[in-house]
Design a protein around this motif. Sequence first.
Motif, PDB file in Angstrom:
ATOM      1  N   PRO A 451       8.228  12.096 -16.349  1.00  0.00           N
ATOM      2  CA  PRO A 451       7.130  11.680 -15.836  1.00  0.00           C
ATOM      3  C   PRO A 451       6.400  10.688 -15.079  1.00  0.00           C
ATOM      4  CG  PRO A 451       7.429  13.421 -17.455  1.00  0.00           C
ATOM      5  CD  PRO A 451       8.528  12.083 -17.345  1.00  0.00           C
ATOM      6  N   GLN A 452       5.472  10.641 -14.475  1.00  0.00           N
ATOM      7  CA  GLN A 452       4.420   9.006 -14.254  1.00  0.00           C
ATOM      8  C   GLN A 452       4.220   8.784 -15.128  1.00  0.00           C
ATOM      9  OE1 GLN A 452       2.301   9.014 -11.212  1.00  0.00           O
ATOM     10  NE2 GLN A 452       3.678  10.638  -9.747  1.00  0.00           N
ATOM     11  N   HIS A 453       2.969   9.290 -16.291  1.00  0.00           N
ATOM     12  CA  HIS A 453       2.383   8.324 -17.198  1.00  0.00           C
ATOM     13  C   HIS A 453       3.619   8.541 -18.645  1.00  0.00           C
ATOM     14  CE1 HIS A 453       3.112  12.115 -19.368  1.00  0.00           C
ATOM     15  NE2 HIS A 453       2.009  11.883 -19.873  1.00  0.00           N
ATOM     16  N   VAL A 454       4.529   8.954 -18.491  1.00  0.00           N
ATOM     17  CA  VAL A 454       5.867   8.379 -19.199  1.00  0.00           C
ATOM     18  C   VAL A 454       6.294   6.478 -18.633  1.00  0.00           C
ATOM     19  CG1 VAL A 454       7.963   9.034 -20.490  1.00  0.00           C
ATOM     20  CG2 VAL A 454       6.269  10.483 -20.573  1.00  0.00           C
ATOM     21  N   ARG A 455       6.798   7.144 -17.144  1.00  0.00           N
ATOM     22  CA  ARG A 455       6.581   5.959 -17.308  1.00  0.00           C
ATOM     23  C   ARG A 455       6.123   4.564 -16.916  1.00  0.00           C
ATOM     24  NH1 ARG A 455       7.471   6.819 -11.192  1.00  0.00           N
ATOM     25  NH2 ARG A 455       9.030   8.480 -11.506  1.00  0.00           N
ATOM     26  N   ARG A 456       5.004   4.600 -16.959  1.00  0.00           N
ATOM     27  CA  ARG A 456       3.647   3.510 -17.105  1.00  0.00           C
ATOM     28  C   ARG A 456       4.046   2.749 -18.512  1.00  0.00           C
ATOM     29  NH1 ARG A 456      -0.719   3.330 -13.648  1.00  0.00           N
ATOM     30  NH2 ARG A 456       0.445   4.467 -11.888  1.00  0.00           N
ATOM     31  N   THR A 457       3.792   4.175 -19.526  1.00  0.00           N
ATOM     32  CA  THR A 457       3.444   3.622 -20.757  1.00  0.00           C
ATOM     33  C   THR A 457       4.148   3.256 -21.166  1.00  0.00           C
ATOM     34  OG1 THR A 457       3.924   5.782 -21.332  1.00  0.00           O
ATOM     35  CG2 THR A 457       1.230   5.386 -20.872  1.00  0.00           C
ATOM     36  N   LEU A 458       5.568   3.588 -21.139  1.00  0.00           N
ATOM     37  CA  LEU A 458       6.553   2.942 -21.605  1.00  0.00           C
ATOM     38  C   LEU A 458       7.371   1.853 -20.722  1.00  0.00           C
ATOM     39  CD1 LEU A 458       9.454   3.700 -23.052  1.00  0.00           C
ATOM     40  CD2 LEU A 458      10.390   4.592 -21.062  1.00  0.00           C
ATOM     41  N   GLU A 459       6.919   1.208 -19.191  1.00  0.00           N
ATOM     42  CA  GLU A 459       7.109   0.090 -19.441  1.00  0.00           C
ATOM     43  C   GLU A 459       6.117  -0.621 -20.013  1.00  0.00           C
ATOM     44  OE1 GLU A 459       6.926   0.725 -14.539  1.00  0.00           O
ATOM     45  OE2 GLU A 459       8.758   1.726 -15.049  1.00  0.00           O
ATOM     46  N   ILE A 460       5.124  -0.732 -20.349  1.00  0.00           N
ATOM     47  CA  ILE A 460       4.506  -1.631 -20.790  1.00  0.00           C
ATOM     48  C   ILE A 460       4.372  -1.512 -22.456  1.00  0.00           C
ATOM     49  CG2 ILE A 460       2.007  -1.734 -22.159  1.00  0.00           C
ATOM     50  CD1 ILE A 460       0.768   0.471 -19.470  1.00  0.00           C
ATOM     51  N   ALA A 461       5.142  -0.782 -22.882  1.00  0.00           N
ATOM     52  CA  ALA A 461       5.940  -0.542 -24.486  1.00  0.00           C
ATOM     53  C   ALA A 461       7.115  -1.570 -24.166  1.00  0.00           C
ATOM     54  CB  ALA A 461       5.849   0.263 -24.834  1.00  0.00           C
ATOM     55  N   ILE A 462       7.675  -1.674 -22.737  1.00  0.00           N
ATOM     56  CA  ILE A 462       8.486  -2.603 -22.826  1.00  0.00           C
ATOM     57  C   ILE A 462       8.094  -3.880 -22.477  1.00  0.00           C
ATOM     58  CG2 ILE A 462      10.983  -3.383 -21.370  1.00  0.00           C
ATOM     59  CD1 ILE A 462      11.137  -0.310 -21.219  1.00  0.00           C
ATOM     60  N   ARG A 463       7.380  -4.330 -21.866  1.00  0.00           N
ATOM     61  CA  ARG A 463       6.915  -6.030 -22.038  1.00  0.00           C
ATOM     62  C   ARG A 463       5.984  -6.078 -22.217  1.00  0.00           C
ATOM     63  NH1 ARG A 463       5.597  -3.529 -16.669  1.00  0.00           N
ATOM     64  NH2 ARG A 463       3.706  -2.825 -16.961  1.00  0.00           N
ATOM     65  N   ASN A 464       5.793  -5.559 -23.897  1.00  0.00           N
ATOM     66  CA  ASN A 464       5.161  -6.268 -25.043  1.00  0.00           C
ATOM     67  C   ASN A 464       6.389  -6.225 -25.607  1.00  0.00           C
ATOM     68  OD1 ASN A 464       2.265  -6.393 -23.874  1.00  0.00           O
ATOM     69  ND2 ASN A 464       2.167  -4.200 -24.007  1.00  0.00           N
ATOM     70  N   LYS A 465       8.107  -5.666 -25.819  1.00  0.00           N
ATOM     71  CA  LYS A 465       8.455  -5.870 -26.560  1.00  0.00           C
ATOM     72  C   LYS A 465       8.596  -5.496 -27.987  1.00  0.00           C
ATOM     73  CE  LYS A 465      10.928 -10.612 -24.657  1.00  0.00           C
ATOM     74  NZ  LYS A 465      10.664 -12.169 -24.882  1.00  0.00           N
ATOM     75  N   TRP A 466       7.593  -3.936 -27.560  1.00  0.00           N
ATOM     76  CA  TRP A 466       7.337  -3.112 -28.818  1.00  0.00           C
ATOM     77  C   TRP A 466       8.881  -2.296 -28.999  1.00  0.00           C
ATOM     78  CZ3 TRP A 466       2.034  -1.317 -26.662  1.00  0.00           C
ATOM     79  CH2 TRP A 466       1.236  -2.909 -27.157  1.00  0.00           C
ATOM     80  N   ILE A 467       9.383  -2.296 -27.574  1.00  0.00           N
ATOM     81  CA  ILE A 467      10.561  -1.131 -28.036  1.00  0.00           C
ATOM     82  C   ILE A 467      11.938  -2.459 -27.239  1.00  0.00           C
ATOM     83  CG2 ILE A 467      11.949   0.305 -26.653  1.00  0.00           C
ATOM     84  CD1 ILE A 467       9.644   1.540 -25.621  1.00  0.00           C
ATOM     85  N   THR A 468      13.287  -2.214 -27.875  1.00  0.00           N
ATOM     86  CA  THR A 468      13.896  -3.020 -28.067  1.00  0.00           C
ATOM     87  C   THR A 468      14.936  -3.314 -27.291  1.00  0.00           C
ATOM     88  OG1 THR A 468      13.146  -4.173 -30.450  1.00  0.00           O
ATOM     89  CG2 THR A 468      15.474  -4.339 -30.030  1.00  0.00           C
ATOM     90  N   ASN A 469      15.791  -2.018 -27.249  1.00  0.00           N
ATOM     91  CA  ASN A 469      16.622  -1.234 -26.640  1.00  0.00           C
ATOM     92  C   ASN A 469      16.879   0.290 -25.572  1.00  0.00           C
ATOM     93  OD1 ASN A 469      19.138  -2.720 -28.349  1.00  0.00           O
ATOM     94  ND2 ASN A 469      18.441  -0.749 -30.276  1.00  0.00           N
ATOM     95  N   ILE A 470      16.964  -0.558 -24.555  1.00  0.00           N
ATOM     96  CA  ILE A 470      16.558   0.429 -23.308  1.00  0.00           C
ATOM     97  C   ILE A 470      17.764   0.824 -22.309  1.00  0.00           C
ATOM     98  CG2 ILE A 470      14.745   1.029 -21.830  1.00  0.00           C
ATOM     99  CD1 ILE A 470      14.664  -1.770 -23.372  1.00  0.00           C
TER     100      ILE A 470
END
Length: 848
Positions: A451-470
Motif C-alpha cells: 500500500p502506498q502509505h506503507v511503502r512511503r513510511t517504510l522507505e523513510i524508516a529504512i533511510r533513517n536506518k531504523w530497519i536493518t534487514n530488508i
Amino acid sequence: MEQLKKEILNNWLNIDFYSVARKIDFNNSNIEISKELILNTIRCLDYETSVVKNPSVNYVITIMALMWEYIDHEKYDIRKIVVKFLSRIGYPTSAIIADDKFDRKKNMFSPLGSVLEQLFATLNQEKNSIIVNEREFLLTKFQIEIWTAMDKEKVIGISAPTSAGKSFVILLKLLDTLLKHKLDIVYIVPTLSLLNQVTEDFNKNIKTLNIPNCNVVNSYTGQENIYTNNIFVLTQEKAISAFSDSENTFSKDMILVVDEIQNIERIKEDNDERAKILFDTLNEFRYKDNVKQIIISGPRISNIEKTGEEIFGIKTKNITTIDCPVLNLTYSICKIKDQYYLKQYCALCDNPLIMKITNPTIIEGYGKNKYNDEFLSYLNCFIEHLGQKQNIIFSPTAKVARKIACHLSGKGEVNSKIKDLERYYKKSVHPNYSMVKTLEKGVAYHHGKLPQHVRRTLEIAIRNKWITNIACTTTLLQGVNLPAQNIIIRNPHLYQNRNKYSPELSNYEMANLRGRAGRLMKDFIGRTFVLDETSFLDSESYDEENTFSDANKTLPTGYNERFEENRNDVEKIVMSNTPVNENMEKYGDLVSYIRQSVLRYGTRAVNKMKDVGIKLSKEQVAAIVLKLKSITVPKEICAKNRYWDPFVLDVIYKKYNEDVPNSPSKRGVWAKLNRMFKFLRDTPETNVMYKKYIPKRFQKGSNRSYLLNLCMSWSNETTLFDILSNNDYQNKAEDKIEDEIEDTIETLQNTVSYRVPLLLKPIFDINNPESVFLSSMQAGAYRTIPKNLIEMGIPRESALFIDKNIFNNFKIEENEEPFLIKEKLKKVVIEKRDTLPFWINEQLDVLG
C-alpha cells in the motif's frame, strides 16, 4: 611501480577476503597489516594521484577504501591523506566519510596540517565546487562534467554506475536554472516509489536553497500556468495521459528529464505496456518545439548518445563514466567436485580470488530453489554473521520476500519509532498484516505491491536506518534509494517453480543490483554476497568469463525489430477492417499503434512511424486512411484511448448505449458496472481487452462479483483497514490470512485502481466524459478534499485520515478552480501538520 601497484591491490583485496571469510565463519585464517604495506600503499597512491597523467579513479578508491576500513586508526591517522589523494583525482565527496568534522554548511574539511597542504587541497576542491543561491556544494569530477554540459547542450545522455550521484547533480542544476530562467521541468520516473523520492528531494532542496516560485506536482491539469516554474514529477502513465487529454499539453518552455531510461528496453517484448508507454511519451516530447533541453539518464548504457539521437532526432552529448565513488566487491559461494569455495570478484582484477571453505556444514540449499526452513535458517545465520550492517536480501517474488522477512530473527529491541510504525500498520492495514510481525524484529520487506502509505513510511524508516534487514524484489532496480552496505542474492531466478517462460535476472540487471550496495558520501565499500554461483553459470543470461562483470546495455530505440519480424501479418491486418483479437498476441499492439497513428496524422504518419521503426509506404498509409473512414467513433475518443484498436472502439461506440454512472456514491452503480463488465467480456471484438486488463481469476463467477465489490468499496472511500476487516478470515490459518491480506492489497493496487479504469475508459469517454467515476476508482476517493489530497501526492489512507481529522468542517466554494483548491488545502495541511501523528506527518514532505 606498476608491479608494486598490483601487489598492493592484491594484498588489500586478500585482507578483505580473509576478513569476510572469517566473519561469515567460512575460514579462520587471518592476514596481518604491516607497516611496510601501509607505507608502500601511500607511496603508490601518491604516485597514482600526482604523477600519472590519467589516474585510475577506481584503483585509488579501491585501495583507499580498503585501507580506511582495516587500518588501526589510533595508530595511523590517515584522514589527511584520504582527503588529499581523493581531492587530487576529483572525488573529494568520497573523502567526506573520512572526516567526521567536515562542515557540511560551509562545505569545508577540517584542517589538514600545513598551510601548503591546505592550499593544495583547497585548489583541488575549487575545481569540484559549485554554488547554488549562495550555497556551496562539492561534486565529483563526473558530476562537474554533467553540470557544465547542462549549461551548453540541447540533449544530454548520462550513463554511470548506480552510486555515481548523477540524479543529485541533475536536480541541483535544474534548481540553479530555475533561479535564472522561467521554465517548467518535466521529470519522468518509472515507479511511484521513485516519484515520491524525487518529489521529496525537490521539495527539500527548494526549501534549503530558498528557490522562489516553484510548484512541485505529481499530475498535469493544464491549470499550472499561473506559476512561474512548475516541476512535474510524473510516471510515464501520467505523462502520456496528459497528452491524451489535451492538445496544448506542457505548452511553456521546459526541460525534460528521463530517469532510468533503460526501462525502454522492454519495447522489444509484446506484453510490456509500461515500456511502450515510456517510449511513446518520449516521442510526444520529440515534436514539441518548446522543449529547450532533454536529459536522459541510466546506469551503464552503451552508446547513450545514439539512444538520444534516435529517439529525439537531435545530436546528443554523451557523458559516461565507469568510475564509481564506492568500492563494490562481490563474494560468491561455488561448488567444485563436492567441495565448497568462496570467491571474491573485483572490477580491477581479471580473475577472482578463491579459497576453500573449511566449514561447509553450515551451507544449505545450494543448487536448489525452495525457500524452506533449512535454507531460511542458513540465510538467517549468514546475515547475523555480517554484523549490524544494513542488508538487502534480494527475493525472486513478493511472496518470498515476505516469507524471508518473517523468518529472519532481526536485531532484537527496536526503537520507539518502529514500535509506533507497527501500531500504525495494525490500525491502517490489519492486525494480521505480515509487516507488523516483521517490524517487531526490526526487519521489513519491500516490493511493488505494498500500500502506498506503507511503502512511503517504510522507505523513510529504512533511510533513517531504523530497519536493518530488508527483503526486496526487483523494485530495487528501479532507482529507489534504499541504503545498504550488503546485498545478498541466492540465484538469478525470478520464480520458484520454473516453466519455459520463467524470467531471470540478466547480467546487466545483476550489475545494477550489485551497484546498490554502498552509496556516495555514505559508504566506502559495498559488498554483494552470492549464495549459489553455479545457478548463474547455468543461466542462459550469463557466461562464466563475465559472470559478475559490470555489464552495459545497448537500448532499442523503436519497434523496428518486432515490426520486421511480424511484417507480413501486420500489413495484412492493417490493410483490412479486422479488429485486433487474441490471435494477434505477438503483434496486435503494433496494429493498434499503426491505426492510431494514421488516424491522428493522416498521410503524415509515414514519417512519424518511420521515426519509431515502422516502415510503411505512402500507398499503404493511404489505403489505411480509407479503411479508417468506415469507422464512426470520433477521433478524439481514439486519441484518449491510444492503446485500443480504433475498430474495437468503434464497436463500443455503436453497441454500448446504456447509462454509465457519474459518481460511485449514487444508487444502482454496482449494477451498471456489472453490465459494462458483461458487455466487454461477451462482445467478441472487446473480449481481447477484457482478458488483457482483468486477471483470469476475476473474469467470471463469484470472483468477478468480488472484484466489483472491491471497486465499489475503494471508490467510495472505504478505508483499507475496513475493506480487509470485512473479509471472512474465520477458521483460517495465520499464514493463509496473511496471504489473503496481501492478495487483496495487490488487487486494489493493480487491478482496481489501474487495470479496471483502463478497461472502462472508452465506455465513459463515449457515454459520459464528465463522469468522475473512473478518476475516483484510480484515486480511491470521490469527494473533493480527499481526492485533491491524493492528487497532491499524499497516500490514500493518509489522505482519508487527514480529511477526517483536519477538514471535518472545511468548506469549498462551488465551482472553485482546482489549483486554488489545492493551494488552500496545502496551506491548511502545512499549518496543522504538527498536530498529526508522527508517521502521518512524515508522509507530507511531498507538499514542501
